[in-house]
Design an enzyme around this catalytic site. Structure first.
Site, PDB file in Angstrom:
ATOM      1  N   ILE A  19      -4.065  -9.293   1.457  1.00 21.27           N
ATOM      2  CA  ILE A  19      -4.563 -10.155   2.532  1.00 21.27           C
ATOM      3  C   ILE A  19      -5.864  -9.567   3.078  1.00 21.27           C
ATOM      4  CG2 ILE A  19      -4.118 -10.947   4.899  1.00 21.27           C
ATOM      5  CD1 ILE A  19      -1.182 -11.215   4.158  1.00 21.27           C
ATOM      6  N   LEU A  45      -3.411  -1.698  -2.062  1.00 24.00           N
ATOM      7  CA  LEU A  45      -3.292  -2.802  -3.000  1.00 24.00           C
ATOM      8  C   LEU A  45      -3.679  -4.046  -2.217  1.00 24.00           C
ATOM      9  CD1 LEU A  45      -2.393  -3.937  -5.775  1.00 24.00           C
ATOM     10  CD2 LEU A  45      -0.086  -4.153  -4.836  1.00 24.00           C
ATOM     11  N   SER A  46      -4.815  -4.636  -2.528  1.00 25.71           N
ATOM     12  CA  SER A  46      -5.377  -5.709  -1.709  1.00 25.71           C
ATOM     13  C   SER A  46      -4.584  -6.999  -1.879  1.00 25.71           C
ATOM     14  CB  SER A  46      -6.845  -5.942  -2.082  1.00 25.71           C
ATOM     15  OG  SER A  46      -7.603  -4.766  -1.886  1.00 25.71           O
ATOM     16  N   CYS A  78       0.824  -1.191   0.000  1.00 30.05           N
ATOM     17  CA  CYS A  78       0.000   0.000   0.000  1.00 30.05           C
ATOM     18  C   CYS A  78       0.866   1.252   0.000  1.00 30.05           C
ATOM     19  CB  CYS A  78      -0.904   0.013   1.233  1.00 30.05           C
ATOM     20  SG  CYS A  78      -1.822  -1.519   1.466  1.00 30.05           S
ATOM     21  N   ASP A 100      -3.270  -8.384   8.853  1.00 25.58           N
ATOM     22  CA  ASP A 100      -2.051  -8.209   9.643  1.00 25.58           C
ATOM     23  C   ASP A 100      -1.977  -6.807  10.222  1.00 25.58           C
ATOM     24  OD1 ASP A 100      -1.720  -7.135   7.105  1.00 25.58           O
ATOM     25  OD2 ASP A 100       0.316  -7.889   6.821  1.00 25.58           O
ATOM     26  N   VAL A 146      13.712 -10.588 -17.851  1.00 24.56           N
ATOM     27  CA  VAL A 146      13.946  -9.709 -19.000  1.00 24.56           C
ATOM     28  C   VAL A 146      15.433  -9.726 -19.308  1.00 24.56           C
ATOM     29  CG1 VAL A 146      11.991  -8.180 -18.510  1.00 24.56           C
ATOM     30  CG2 VAL A 146      14.257  -7.651 -17.562  1.00 24.56           C
ATOM     31  N   ASN A 172       1.938   0.164   5.563  1.00 31.25           N
ATOM     32  CA  ASN A 172       2.388  -0.312   4.259  1.00 31.25           C
ATOM     33  C   ASN A 172       3.323  -1.489   4.485  1.00 31.25           C
ATOM     34  OD1 ASN A 172       3.460  -0.630   1.629  1.00 31.25           O
ATOM     35  ND2 ASN A 172       5.028   0.922   2.037  1.00 31.25           N
ATOM     36  N   GLY A 173       2.986  -2.663   3.948  1.00 28.26           N
ATOM     37  CA  GLY A 173       3.881  -3.803   4.095  1.00 28.26           C
ATOM     38  C   GLY A 173       3.142  -5.101   4.332  1.00 28.26           C
ATOM     39  N   GLY A 233      15.159 -12.367  -5.206  1.00 26.53           N
ATOM     40  CA  GLY A 233      16.349 -12.816  -4.488  1.00 26.53           C
ATOM     41  C   GLY A 233      17.212 -11.740  -3.868  1.00 26.53           C
TER      42      GLY A 233
END
Length: 626
Positions: free
Chosen positions: A53, A50-51, A2, A99, A285, A74-75, A358
């Protein structure tokens, strides 16, 4: 994932909804699914969602039962289910499955100590109505951003700088000290930003702002290495278990997820663990040429059995996207791979909402080739300090290009001056040649060596390789690696997760001895051994490429001229000697030297200056480029 934003006033004035709309509209790309605003006298909280969970109930700003504690967050918190159970045992009542609500009740129970219990990535702000204070925090490694502006009358905060600019359009001036350091690091080291009056909350820090206008920053965790001698195979087994556990936790979501896949061992290890849990999609890419990563990534995907998607980036595609990427970055990050990351995020978003990647493995396990330098310099580095200085002066007078000269110069240069992180673009001598007013500026700022000294001073008890890793953990990783990872993925409303940067996994990694990390002539030795039988053999010892961008060749051609013209038109002549930049460009095109990295650093700053100092785009730009 978010975006958060908000304002705190030091009087009874109430932030307007219009102000908070401006702050949140400009970061719609971070949260296109929903928005929320809550205000009362002194405080206003804004949110873009941004949905990921609890898709139905996880709206923010969110509060506790009696509305005395409010949060924007956010997180992702990966241990939230376990924490939720512990809090319920203590009598806390929950209304959602999110959360976010866990953090609210954790703060009620433990106050500022709550951050030490969180396993995940986060940037959040809590408004405590009873105490009339704002409490904010950033995660352990700096995966999620947190910006703020502190003035005599107000405190502004946000996930992105552009939100703070939207709240106060007068904040449009270059922070000279940040620019000077950017030229060396290729990013602005924290807590500075390229904007005067706007700061980053450093990783593993909390911030408390009280109603009387006082502010306090506190560090709650330190990524310090403490090597412990244990049997090699014991570390191998524990490393396998810890990584597997981290990947499992990082896969929690109510939406589809995938994985970035390059040519190296790090992303392959993540993808292999994910594939053992469920069918996954992978994304890569590359650029045309001998080091095209998509070819190797496709072979890896076939070996793992993933549904793979790849895309080649042309020179035109690359440069067309640079202005958009720089707007999303907020401040210049002159790592060419950031643009490649922008494109792979765009590709992934066509198929999933969450990706694992990674990032962090090199810093944890000693993966960069530069970490091998202390071993190669041993024939010289044994000398006492006075002898080193004497030899250094003698060698410095030898002709440039003489075989062995550079080796002796580096070997007689103290580590604290030799290594400032994975990028060292402009030296102080080079800056003197291109910066306007350099005679004054170079002696009036906290320079890169002084910035790194803070972290070197904490690690005098450690070996050189481990000290280098600690420098990168505190400078390179949050400033470059995680900055571009967050901004380039959120540009496409894509959540990126980094299982290597898990505090439980780090607790193991920090105890691994240096001779287990670098051994048998290779980097990340223990990690490579741990991944035997888990990832394909042809990947295990493949050298790291890291989105190799053919910048050197591009700038030798017609693109070099176009880049120079954009630099000249950017208005940076007050900071940079444009004639000196042109001379570098000419030498590069003529093959008189490789100036690609230095030219790119100047070019990115120029485009940033054009975007944020000259054009000043706002929410309409965000909507057009999301």
């Amino acid at each position: 994932m978010c975006g958060i934003a908000g304002a705190m006033y030091f009087t009874e004035r109430e932030p307007s909804e219009q102000l908070l709309r401006r702050m949140t509209d400009v970061i719609v790309h971070r949260g296109p699914d929903d928005s929320g605003i809550w205000t009362e006298p002194r405080i206003g909280l804004g949110f873009r969602r941004l949905s990921i969970i609890d898709l139905q109930e996880g709206r923010q700003p969110l509060t506790n039962e009696d509305e005395t504690v409010w949060i924007v967050f956010n997180g992702e918190i990966y241990n939230y289910k376990a924490l939720r159970g512990q809090l319920q045992d203590k009598g806390h009542q929950f209304r959602t499955q999110s959360d976010t609500e866990v953090i609210v009740h954790l703060y009620e129970e433990y106050g500022a100590e709550c951050v030490k219990m969180l396993r995940g990535m986060f940037g959040f702000v809590i408004w405590d109505r009873k105490k009339k204070l704002l409490f904010g925090a950033r995660d352990h490694f700096g995966i999620k951003p947190f910006y703020y502006s502190f003035g005599p009358d107000q405190f502004l905060f946000a996930s992105e700088i552009k939100s703070i600019l939207a709240a106060d359009e007068t904040r449009r001036s270059v922070e000279t000290e940040a620019f000077m350091n950017y030229l060396t690091f290729q990013y602005v080291p924290e807590p500075m930003t390229m904007f005067q009056g706007i700061r980053k909350l450093p990783p593993a820090h909390t911030i408390t702002v009280r109603a009387d206008g006082t502010m306090k920053l506190s560090r709650y965790w330190d990524p310090m290495f403490e090597p412990v001698s244990r049997p090699f195979n014991d570390y191998i087994e524990e490393l396998r278990e810890k990584l597997k556990d981290s990947v499992v936790h990082h896969m929690q979501s109510d939406v589809e997820r995938g994985c970035f896949l390059s040519s190296g061992i790090d992303s392959t290890a993540i993808a292999a663990h994910m594939r053992n849990i469920e069918p996954i999609r992978t994304f890569s890419v590359g650029f045309e040429g001998a080091n095209n990563e998509t070819t190797i990534a496709r072979e890896t995907a076939e070996a793992l059995g993933t549904e793979h998607y790849s895309r080649l980036i042309s020179e035109k595609d690359f440069f067309d996207s640079v202005p958009k990427a720089i707007w999303h970055q907020d401040e210049p990050v002159a790592d060419p791979s950031a643009i490649a990351l922008y494109h792979v995020a765009q590709l992934a978003k066509e198929h999933v909402t969450v990706v694992l990647s990674g990032e962090g493995a090199d810093e944890l396990f000693g993966g960069y080739r530069i970490y091998r330098e202390p071993l190669s310099l041993r024939p010289v580095s044994w000398m006492p300090l006075l002898m080193k200085r004497f030899v250094h002066k003698l060698v410095d007078k030898l002709p440039a290009g003489l075989p062995g000269r550079n080796y002796l110069l580096r070997g007689t240069t103290p580590l604290e001056e030799r290594f400032l992180g994975n990028a060292k673009i402009f030296s102080e001598e080079m800056k003197a040649e291109i910066i306007r007013g350099s005679d004054h500026l170079l002696h009036q700022y906290k320079n890169p060596i002084q910035i790194a000294a803070e972290f070197y001073n904490r690690t005098r008890h450690l070996d050189p390789v481990t000290r280098m890793q600690y420098i990168d953990m505190n400078l390179w990783m949050p400033g470059d690696i995680l900055m571009k990872a967050d901004k380039m993925t959120m540009a496409h409303s894509l959540e990126l997760r980094v299982p290597f940067l898990d505090k439980e996994l780090f607790e193991l990694a920090r105890r691994i001895p240096a001779n287990y990390r670098l051994a048998q002539g290779t980097t990340k030795y223990i990690f490579r051994k741990a991944m035997e039988g888990i990832i394909p053999d042809f990947i295990l010892n493949r050298p790291k490429l890291g989105f190799p961008v053919p910048m050197r060749d591009w700038l030798k051609g017609g693109r070099g001229g176009a880049v120079l013209e954009q630099v000249k038109a950017s208005g940076i002549g007050d900071y940079v000697d444009l004639a000196a930049v042109e001379q570098m460009a000419v030498k590069h095109r003529q093959g008189a030297g490789d100036y690609a990295r230095r030219l790119w650093v100047i070019y990115v700053f120029a485009l940033w200056h054009t975007t944020y100092m000259l054009e000043q785009p706002g929410a309409s730009y965000a909507a057009a480029n999301s």
